[in-house]
Design an enzyme around this catalytic site. Structure first.
Site, PDB file in Angstrom:
ATOM      1  CD  GLU A 311       8.515   2.431   0.376  1.00 32.01           C
ATOM      2  OE1 GLU A 311       9.244   3.212  -0.283  1.00 32.01           O
ATOM      3  OE2 GLU A 311       8.505   2.400   1.620  1.00 32.01           O
ATOM      4  CD  GLU A 411       8.302  -0.974   6.307  1.00 27.52           C
ATOM      5  OE1 GLU A 411       8.580   0.241   6.467  1.00 27.52           O
ATOM      6  OE2 GLU A 411       8.576  -1.592   5.274  1.00 27.52           O
TER       7      GLU A 411
END
Length: 483
Positions: A311, A411
């Protein structure tokens, strides 16, 4: 990027005057600005919004949008001068507004934007373009807004899955002399699809036979929820403990299950081991370097990917401490310990939330360029988390596919709600039906007190509606067409 824009997709769809060949017909001013039709030296018409007094001021066109219709939006952008500009393509219905796409507009060449939207209520909506720098002029050309019904969209999904995920098989049964045997009865079972499809797990699986039976009877790919992360393996500085992740790796290997490595570092300051947050820059560089070498060397050859700096489009913990090239530095370092395993970026909201400009597809592609320019030249992949609210993603994948790198959905889950299973089914079909996507992992590790956002089973490991969707996908991917 092109010197000249090209024809609009779908001949412009429902856009009035998409190529600006009819002056400003169909286009109006939004806010305080000046718009004009300009003709380039080679005869190309485009529209220019200048003298803009605010971010959203410029050009606009109104459309009548219908509820539950998928709209694909595309076009070409340029700015008059200055640095590259992030431009949001927005529709404003009667209440609120919806981002349809992001583009990075440059001076001197045309850049394409592509996106889409689904509105919650039928009615008028204004298309407009927004960028924070009001001193630049925005140029727009070859705009397209093309509607697709839910049936058309689903039909395209199913056709894509049939075309790119399935093969036709011809079987002939012969005797010992090679002569065909008429009316022979055969049985064929395909136990594993070529398309990698799996579900995340966590340490609860180690001592729960019911969890193991449910998972290992279905999946050959997985990712660990937390057990390989830095805050799990080095709670106290200098005391590295891989016992839990080792046990999970051993269990998966015994069952023939392939593992993604998640993650080496995480750029979110809240997701560091508590002792890391107070380190000086020099201490942090040493500690992070040890972490990279430790976990990559430990599991070299046992994972198929590594998420290196998780991220790093939304967060910048390491960049704030170590400088703007920190992510590229850790990619290079990881490759020194394992130069064969592909290293991935991994980010959220790139495909699931078009309002989030930080991780828009164009910014994701820019981050790839930064990693490359920082000196990492090894295998690289695109990891897209996919924590969805709504199921519209196709055009974002199209944009990312231009990088010609492996794309995995890493995810995937859908927020809780009455349509959770329906949305999950739509999203999975969209992902599996896209030719650039090479694998899919569902983010649904079982926790007795409740999964992160989406469970597939109850606590007795009986499928919930979401679990039925996943099982249906498994069957679909294993189907074989006979000829």
């Amino acid at each position: 990027m092109l010197a000249d824009s090209v024809k609009p997709q779908y001949e412009g769809g429902i856009v009035v005057n998409p190529e600006l060949n009819d002056g400003l017909n169909g286009w109006t001013i939004l806010g305080d600005a000046k718009i004009e039709n300009v003709v380039s030296s080679d005869g190309n018409n485009f529209i220019v919004a200048s003298h803009r007094k605010g971010p959203y001021h410029g050009l606009s066109q109104e459309f009548q949008l219908e509820k539950d219709i998928n709209y694909v939006v595309s076009g070409w952008l340029q700015v008059s001068h200055g640095d590259d500009a992030n431009v949001a393509v927005i529709f404003k219905p009667q209440s609120g507004f919806q981002h349809a796409a992001w583009g990075i507009a440059k001076s001197g060449c045309w850049s394409m934007f592509k996106g889409g939207l689904v509105v919650n209520a039928s009615g008028p909506a204004q298309l407009y373009f927004e960028t924070n720098n009001a001193t630049i002029d925005i140029w727009v050309d070859s705009i397209s807004v093309q509607p697709f019904s839910r049936e058309e969209w689903t039909s395209h999904q199913n056709q894509s899955i049939e075309k790119i995920r399935k093969n036709k098989v011809a079987i002939q049964v012969v005797d010992a002399q090679g002569k065909p045997l008429p009316n022979a009865t055969i049985s064929l079972v395909q136990r594993r699809a070529n398309f990698p499809f799996g579900v995340a797990i966590n340490k609860n699986i180690l001592n729960d036979s019911a969890y193991q039976n449910w998972f290992f009877s279905r999946f050959k790919y997985t990712v660990f929820e937390d057990e390989m992360k830095w805050y799990s393996t080095e709670v106290t500085q200098g005391k590295v403990d891989y016992s839990t992740s080792d046990a999970m790796v051993k269990l998966c290997k015994s069952k023939g299950v392939t593992i993604r490595g998640h993650n080496i570092l995480w750029d979110d300051p809240k997701m560091q081991p508590y002792w890391v947050r107070t380190l000086s820059p020099q201490q942090l560089f040493v500690a992070a370097g040890k972490r990279v070498g430790s976990v990559v060397a430990k599991y070299r050859g046992q994972v198929i990917h590594w998420d290196v700096v998780n991220e790093n489009l939304h967060s910048n913990f390491f960049e704030s401490k170590l400088g703007p090239t920190a992510s590229a530095t850790f990619f290079r370092l990881a490759s020194q310990f394992d130069n064969k395993t592909p290293l991935f970026l991994n980010e959220y909201n790139t495909i699931e939330d078009q309002r989030d400009g930080a991780s828009s597809p164009v910014n994701y592609l820019n981050k790839i360029k930064q990693i490359r320019s920082g000196g990492y030249a090894g295998p690289l992949g695109i990891g897209l988390e996919g924590h969805f609210v709504t199921p519209y993603i196709r055009t974002a994948l199209d944009t990312l596919a231009s990088a010609k790198l492996p794309i995995w959905i890493t995810e995937l889950d859908v927020q809780r709600g009455p349509n959770q299973a329906q949305f999950l089914d739509q999203i999975i079909k969209e992902v599996v039906g896209h030719p650039a996507v090479e694998g899919l992992l569902i983010w649904s590790a079982w926790i007795p007190t409740g999964c992160y956002r989406m469970c597939l089973t109850d606590n007795n490991f009986k499928n919930l509606p979401t679990g039925n969707v996943v099982d249906k996908t498994r069957v679909t991917l294993c189907n074989v067409a006979f000829i």
